[in-house]
Design a protein around this motif. Structure first.
Motif, mmCIF file in Angstrom:
data_model
loop_
_atom_site.group_PDB
_atom_site.id
_atom_site.type_symbol
_atom_site.label_atom_id
_atom_site.label_comp_id
_atom_site.label_asym_id
_atom_site.label_seq_id
_atom_site.Cartn_x
_atom_site.Cartn_y
_atom_site.Cartn_z
ATOM 1 N N LYS A 179 0.836 -1.211 0.000
ATOM 2 C CA LYS A 179 0.000 0.000 0.000
ATOM 3 C C LYS A 179 0.867 1.256 0.000
ATOM 4 O O LYS A 179 0.625 2.193 -0.764
ATOM 5 C CB LYS A 179 -0.913 -0.017 1.230
ATOM 6 N N ARG A 180 1.869 1.297 0.858
ATOM 7 C CA ARG A 180 2.728 2.483 0.958
ATOM 8 C C ARG A 180 3.546 2.698 -0.306
ATOM 9 O O ARG A 180 3.737 3.829 -0.752
ATOM 10 C CB ARG A 180 3.641 2.385 2.178
ATOM 11 N N LEU A 181 4.069 1.612 -0.888
ATOM 12 C CA LEU A 181 4.836 1.731 -2.126
ATOM 13 C C LEU A 181 3.984 2.302 -3.252
ATOM 14 O O LEU A 181 4.441 3.170 -3.996
ATOM 15 C CB LEU A 181 5.412 0.377 -2.542
ATOM 16 N N LEU A 182 2.767 1.813 -3.384
ATOM 17 C CA LEU A 182 1.866 2.326 -4.421
ATOM 18 C C LEU A 182 1.675 3.829 -4.271
ATOM 19 O O LEU A 182 1.782 4.585 -5.244
ATOM 20 C CB LEU A 182 0.510 1.616 -4.350
ATOM 21 N N ALA A 183 1.419 4.283 -3.061
ATOM 22 C CA ALA A 183 1.162 5.699 -2.811
ATOM 23 C C ALA A 183 2.396 6.555 -3.049
ATOM 24 O O ALA A 183 2.321 7.594 -3.718
ATOM 25 C CB ALA A 183 0.650 5.893 -1.381
ATOM 26 N N TYR A 235 4.655 7.684 -14.817
ATOM 27 C CA TYR A 235 4.449 6.274 -14.499
ATOM 28 C C TYR A 235 3.276 6.125 -13.555
ATOM 29 O O TYR A 235 2.899 7.059 -12.858
ATOM 30 C CB TYR A 235 5.685 5.685 -13.797
ATOM 31 N N THR A 236 2.738 4.907 -13.511
ATOM 32 C CA THR A 236 1.743 4.564 -12.520
ATOM 33 C C THR A 236 2.150 3.264 -11.840
ATOM 34 O O THR A 236 2.737 2.389 -12.471
ATOM 35 C CB THR A 236 0.325 4.430 -13.123
ATOM 36 N N ALA A 237 1.872 3.159 -10.559
ATOM 37 C CA ALA A 237 2.143 1.946 -9.788
ATOM 38 C C ALA A 237 0.827 1.204 -9.595
ATOM 39 O O ALA A 237 -0.156 1.789 -9.135
ATOM 40 C CB ALA A 237 2.762 2.308 -8.437
ATOM 41 N N LEU A 238 0.824 -0.068 -9.960
ATOM 42 C CA LEU A 238 -0.401 -0.860 -9.924
ATOM 43 C C LEU A 238 -0.197 -2.114 -9.077
ATOM 44 O O LEU A 238 0.831 -2.782 -9.201
ATOM 45 C CB LEU A 238 -0.808 -1.265 -11.346
ATOM 46 N N PRO A 239 -1.175 -2.453 -8.233
ATOM 47 C CA PRO A 239 -1.052 -3.670 -7.418
ATOM 48 C C PRO A 239 -1.502 -4.896 -8.200
ATOM 49 O O PRO A 239 -2.496 -4.849 -8.930
ATOM 50 C CB PRO A 239 -2.004 -3.398 -6.252
ATOM 51 N N GLU A 240 -0.742 -5.991 -8.068
ATOM 52 C CA GLU A 240 -1.174 -7.296 -8.576
ATOM 53 C C GLU A 240 -1.600 -7.264 -10.046
ATOM 54 O O GLU A 240 -2.566 -7.903 -10.430
ATOM 55 C CB GLU A 240 -2.322 -7.833 -7.712
ATOM 56 N N LEU A 241 -0.874 -6.538 -10.896
ATOM 57 C CA LEU A 241 -1.186 -6.472 -12.330
ATOM 58 C C LEU A 241 -0.631 -7.712 -13.022
ATOM 59 O O LEU A 241 0.574 -7.961 -12.988
ATOM 60 C CB LEU A 241 -0.578 -5.216 -12.956
ATOM 61 N N ARG A 242 -1.501 -8.466 -13.673
ATOM 62 C CA ARG A 242 -1.046 -9.633 -14.435
ATOM 63 C C ARG A 242 -0.350 -9.136 -15.701
ATOM 64 O O ARG A 242 -0.930 -8.415 -16.498
ATOM 65 C CB ARG A 242 -2.216 -10.540 -14.804
ATOM 66 N N PRO A 270 3.355 -9.309 -10.354
ATOM 67 C CA PRO A 270 4.170 -8.690 -9.302
ATOM 68 C C PRO A 270 3.287 -8.043 -8.234
ATOM 69 O O PRO A 270 2.149 -7.645 -8.506
ATOM 70 C CB PRO A 270 4.980 -7.625 -10.038
ATOM 71 N N ASP A 271 3.831 -7.917 -7.028
ATOM 72 C CA ASP A 271 3.095 -7.226 -5.972
ATOM 73 C C ASP A 271 2.824 -5.782 -6.368
ATOM 74 O O ASP A 271 1.741 -5.250 -6.125
ATOM 75 C CB ASP A 271 3.870 -7.281 -4.662
ATOM 76 N N VAL A 272 3.831 -5.140 -6.967
ATOM 77 C CA VAL A 272 3.673 -3.787 -7.514
ATOM 78 C C VAL A 272 4.321 -3.783 -8.895
ATOM 79 O O VAL A 272 5.479 -4.173 -9.035
ATOM 80 C CB VAL A 272 4.349 -2.714 -6.619
ATOM 81 N N ALA A 273 3.567 -3.354 -9.885
ATOM 82 C CA ALA A 273 4.086 -3.184 -11.243
ATOM 83 C C ALA A 273 4.061 -1.696 -11.556
ATOM 84 O O ALA A 273 3.012 -1.060 -11.454
ATOM 85 C CB ALA A 273 3.236 -3.950 -12.254
ATOM 86 N N VAL A 274 5.207 -1.149 -11.902
ATOM 87 C CA VAL A 274 5.281 0.265 -12.271
ATOM 88 C C VAL A 274 5.417 0.317 -13.789
ATOM 89 O O VAL A 274 6.331 -0.287 -14.358
ATOM 90 C CB VAL A 274 6.468 0.963 -11.574
ATOM 91 N N ILE A 293 8.177 -5.015 -8.484
ATOM 92 C CA ILE A 293 8.491 -5.056 -7.053
ATOM 93 C C ILE A 293 7.789 -6.261 -6.439
ATOM 94 O O ILE A 293 6.578 -6.429 -6.587
ATOM 95 C CB ILE A 293 8.049 -3.758 -6.337
ATOM 96 N N GLU A 294 8.580 -7.076 -5.754
ATOM 97 C CA GLU A 294 8.047 -8.241 -5.045
ATOM 98 C C GLU A 294 8.382 -8.106 -3.566
ATOM 99 O O GLU A 294 9.478 -7.683 -3.207
ATOM 100 C CB GLU A 294 8.657 -9.532 -5.584
#
Length: 180
Positions: A41-45, A54-61, A71-75, A101-102
């Motif tokens: 959550k903190r990394l995304l923000a 860029y955009t940070a996205l959680p759990e993007l396939r 990944p846990d976070v895909a930028v 980011i994992e």
């Protein structure tokens, strides 16, 4: 009694599974620890607030190079996101993220996670992070370079164009929660 043999799925069969999009959510609900969720959550923000490109996205396939990784976070650079006729993002992202980011959780196998990071780097990803909350370290990966371990106050590598100065100490500091 002889165990039944299970035929492994082909990559194409895997992509056609009816519940494939539920897989990351299922894993998130049933597997990941609280520290994992807080760091994600903190990394995304912090990443989203540090860049407009860029955009940070959680759990993007991300499906590319014969694999489908989540990944846990895909930028991802905004200009790499494919849009449909309505101007909305396509649901299928068929490229590696720019930065993957994992975050290691108790149920993760480090080598499997590292393998996904390396696969992404071989196919165009520019940066990978492996965050280990137990070790308080962040292992960074760049294409065709040796990985580097960051602890304490050393400034972490981020993508060019992202105005973010962050240390491992700051990242793990996010886990300190004051109870009121």
């Amino acid at each position: 009694m002889t165990p039944a043999s299970v035929k492994p799925l082909t990559f194409e069969e895997f992509l056609k599974l009816p519940d494939i999009e539920e897989s990351p959510a299922w894993e998130y609900i049933n597997g990941n620890a609280m520290r994992h969720s807080i760091l994600q959550k903190r990394l995304l923000a912090v990443i989203d607030s540090s860049t407009e490109g860029y955009t940070a996205l959680p759990e993007l396939r991300c499906t590319f190079g014969g694999r489908s990784v989540v990944p846990d976070v895909a930028v991802v650079a905004w200009n790499r996101i494919q849009l449909n006729e309505e101007g909305e993002p396509e649901d299928n992202f068929v490229e590696p993220p720019d930065w993957t980011i994992e975050i290691i959780s108790p149920e993760h196998k480090a080598n499997r996670v590292i393998d996904n990071i390396l696969h992404s780097l071989r196919h165009g990803c520019q940066l990978g992070w492996l965050i280990d909350p137990d070790d308080r370290s962040i292992l960074t990966f760049r294409p065709k370079q040796e990985p580097e371990v960051y602890r304490g106050s050393d400034r972490l590598q981020v993508l060019e164009g992202i105005k973010l100065e962050l240390t491992a100490e700051q990242v793990f500091g996010w886990l300190k929660i004051a109870k009121s």
